[in-house]
Motif scaffolding. Sequence first.
Motif, PDB file in Angstrom:
ATOM      1  N   ARG A 109      14.373 -12.068  -5.351  1.00 35.64           N
ATOM      2  CA  ARG A 109      15.334 -13.118  -4.980  1.00 35.64           C
ATOM      3  C   ARG A 109      16.644 -12.509  -4.492  1.00 35.64           C
ATOM      4  O   ARG A 109      17.245 -12.989  -3.531  1.00 35.64           O
ATOM      5  CB  ARG A 109      15.580 -14.060  -6.144  1.00 35.64           C
ATOM      6  N   VAL A 110      17.087 -11.433  -5.137  1.00 33.55           N
ATOM      7  CA  VAL A 110      18.300 -10.750  -4.692  1.00 33.55           C
ATOM      8  C   VAL A 110      18.088 -10.190  -3.286  1.00 33.55           C
ATOM      9  O   VAL A 110      18.938 -10.345  -2.406  1.00 33.55           O
ATOM     10  CB  VAL A 110      18.709  -9.635  -5.682  1.00 33.55           C
ATOM     11  N   ALA A 111      16.956  -9.535  -3.063  1.00 31.05           N
ATOM     12  CA  ALA A 111      16.666  -8.962  -1.747  1.00 31.05           C
ATOM     13  C   ALA A 111      16.617 -10.053  -0.681  1.00 31.05           C
ATOM     14  O   ALA A 111      17.154  -9.882   0.418  1.00 31.05           O
ATOM     15  CB  ALA A 111      15.349  -8.190  -1.783  1.00 31.05           C
ATOM     16  N   ASP A 112      15.983 -11.179  -1.002  1.00 33.33           N
ATOM     17  CA  ASP A 112      15.936 -12.293  -0.042  1.00 33.33           C
ATOM     18  C   ASP A 112      17.343 -12.814   0.262  1.00 33.33           C
ATOM     19  O   ASP A 112      17.688 -13.063   1.414  1.00 33.33           O
ATOM     20  CB  ASP A 112      15.082 -13.437  -0.585  1.00 33.33           C
ATOM     21  N   ALA A 113      18.165 -12.967  -0.772  1.00 34.80           N
ATOM     22  CA  ALA A 113      19.515 -13.495  -0.579  1.00 34.80           C
ATOM     23  C   ALA A 113      20.381 -12.561   0.251  1.00 34.80           C
ATOM     24  O   ALA A 113      21.242 -13.019   1.013  1.00 34.80           O
ATOM     25  CB  ALA A 113      20.179 -13.740  -1.935  1.00 34.80           C
ATOM     26  N   LEU A 114      20.144 -11.256   0.131  1.00 32.27           N
ATOM     27  CA  LEU A 114      20.931 -10.282   0.886  1.00 32.27           C
ATOM     28  C   LEU A 114      20.351  -9.984   2.263  1.00 32.27           C
ATOM     29  O   LEU A 114      20.936  -9.231   3.030  1.00 32.27           O
ATOM     30  CB  LEU A 114      21.054  -8.981   0.093  1.00 32.27           C
ATOM     31  N   GLY A 115      19.198 -10.582   2.570  1.00 30.18           N
ATOM     32  CA  GLY A 115      18.589 -10.367   3.876  1.00 30.18           C
ATOM     33  C   GLY A 115      17.962  -8.990   4.045  1.00 30.18           C
ATOM     34  O   GLY A 115      17.893  -8.477   5.160  1.00 30.18           O
ATOM     35  N   VAL A 116      17.506  -8.411   2.948  1.00 31.27           N
ATOM     36  CA  VAL A 116      16.884  -7.091   3.021  1.00 31.27           C
ATOM     37  C   VAL A 116      15.603  -7.194   3.834  1.00 31.27           C
ATOM     38  O   VAL A 116      14.761  -8.059   3.597  1.00 31.27           O
ATOM     39  CB  VAL A 116      16.579  -6.550   1.607  1.00 31.27           C
ATOM     40  N   GLU A 117      15.476  -6.322   4.835  1.00 28.88           N
ATOM     41  CA  GLU A 117      14.292  -6.304   5.687  1.00 28.88           C
ATOM     42  C   GLU A 117      13.207  -5.432   5.065  1.00 28.88           C
ATOM     43  O   GLU A 117      13.499  -4.424   4.422  1.00 28.88           O
ATOM     44  CB  GLU A 117      14.647  -5.745   7.074  1.00 28.88           C
ATOM     45  N   ARG A 118      11.969  -5.813   5.266  1.00 32.61           N
ATOM     46  CA  ARG A 118      10.863  -4.988   4.799  1.00 32.61           C
ATOM     47  C   ARG A 118      10.811  -3.701   5.599  1.00 32.61           C
ATOM     48  O   ARG A 118      11.114  -3.683   6.793  1.00 32.61           O
ATOM     49  CB  ARG A 118       9.536  -5.727   4.952  1.00 32.61           C
ATOM     50  N   GLU A 119      10.417  -2.645   4.931  1.00 28.10           N
ATOM     51  CA  GLU A 119      10.317  -1.352   5.604  1.00 28.10           C
ATOM     52  C   GLU A 119       8.944  -1.254   6.259  1.00 28.10           C
ATOM     53  O   GLU A 119       7.913  -1.422   5.608  1.00 28.10           O
ATOM     54  CB  GLU A 119      10.532  -0.237   4.593  1.00 28.10           C
ATOM     55  N   ASP A 120       8.918  -1.005   7.563  1.00 24.61           N
ATOM     56  CA  ASP A 120       7.667  -1.030   8.311  1.00 24.61           C
ATOM     57  C   ASP A 120       6.784   0.191   8.069  1.00 24.61           C
ATOM     58  O   ASP A 120       5.635   0.206   8.470  1.00 24.61           O
ATOM     59  CB  ASP A 120       7.926  -1.209   9.806  1.00 24.61           C
ATOM     60  N   PHE A 121       7.280   1.205   7.382  1.00 28.61           N
ATOM     61  CA  PHE A 121       6.445   2.377   7.107  1.00 28.61           C
ATOM     62  C   PHE A 121       5.652   2.237   5.826  1.00 28.61           C
ATOM     63  O   PHE A 121       4.817   3.072   5.509  1.00 28.61           O
ATOM     64  CB  PHE A 121       7.302   3.649   7.045  1.00 28.61           C
ATOM     65  N   ILE A 122       5.871   1.159   5.083  1.00 28.81           N
ATOM     66  CA  ILE A 122       5.109   0.930   3.861  1.00 28.81           C
ATOM     67  C   ILE A 122       3.936   0.006   4.200  1.00 28.81           C
ATOM     68  O   ILE A 122       4.132  -1.086   4.731  1.00 28.81           O
ATOM     69  CB  ILE A 122       5.996   0.300   2.777  1.00 28.81           C
ATOM     70  N   HIS A 123       2.739   0.461   3.896  1.00 27.09           N
ATOM     71  CA  HIS A 123       1.533  -0.304   4.199  1.00 27.09           C
ATOM     72  C   HIS A 123       1.033  -1.017   2.951  1.00 27.09           C
ATOM     73  O   HIS A 123       1.175  -0.491   1.842  1.00 27.09           O
ATOM     74  CB  HIS A 123       0.439   0.626   4.722  1.00 27.09           C
ATOM     75  N   PRO A 124       0.437  -2.189   3.115  1.00 26.92           N
ATOM     76  CA  PRO A 124      -0.126  -2.886   1.958  1.00 26.92           C
ATOM     77  C   PRO A 124      -1.193  -2.019   1.284  1.00 26.92           C
ATOM     78  O   PRO A 124      -1.862  -1.213   1.944  1.00 26.92           O
ATOM     79  CB  PRO A 124      -0.766  -4.138   2.563  1.00 26.92           C
ATOM     80  N   TRP A 125      -1.346  -2.203  -0.019  1.00 23.30           N
ATOM     81  CA  TRP A 125      -2.343  -1.426  -0.753  1.00 23.30           C
ATOM     82  C   TRP A 125      -3.719  -1.663  -0.162  1.00 23.30           C
ATOM     83  O   TRP A 125      -4.051  -2.749   0.272  1.00 23.30           O
ATOM     84  CB  TRP A 125      -2.365  -1.830  -2.209  1.00 23.30           C
ATOM     85  N   GLY A 126      -4.504  -0.610  -0.111  1.00 20.49           N
ATOM     86  CA  GLY A 126      -5.859  -0.712   0.401  1.00 20.49           C
ATOM     87  C   GLY A 126      -5.961  -0.534   1.904  1.00 20.49           C
ATOM     88  O   GLY A 126      -7.038  -0.539   2.460  1.00 20.49           O
ATOM     89  N   ARG A 127      -4.831  -0.359   2.544  1.00 20.42           N
ATOM     90  CA  ARG A 127      -4.815  -0.122   4.000  1.00 20.42           C
ATOM     91  C   ARG A 127      -4.063   1.168   4.266  1.00 20.42           C
ATOM     92  O   ARG A 127      -3.138   1.523   3.579  1.00 20.42           O
ATOM     93  CB  ARG A 127      -4.114  -1.253   4.732  1.00 20.42           C
ATOM     94  N   SER A 128      -4.468   1.869   5.295  1.00 19.28           N
ATOM     95  CA  SER A 128      -3.744   3.110   5.628  1.00 19.28           C
ATOM     96  C   SER A 128      -3.123   3.060   6.996  1.00 19.28           C
ATOM     97  O   SER A 128      -3.104   2.088   7.645  1.00 19.28           O
ATOM     98  CB  SER A 128      -4.680   4.294   5.528  1.00 19.28           C
TER      99      SER A 128
END
Length: 53
Positions: free
Chosen positions: A34-53
């Motif tokens: 919730r803090v990250a959403d409120a501050l507008g933190v962007e997802r880091e594009d170098f992190i892949h979902p688990w199970g995917r490479s």
Amino acid sequence: MREAEISQLRAAGLDDVAIHDATQIIGFFNYINRVADALGVEREDFIHPWGRS
């Protein structure tokens, strides 16, 4: 949570300490997301979902 959910966790083998610890961790992730959403933190594009490479 209600007593029925606690009973299910106990039936699955969790004791009061494990239920407490899980509650603390889940609460922290809820808070920090919730803090990250409120501050507008962007997802880091170098992190892949688990199970995917």
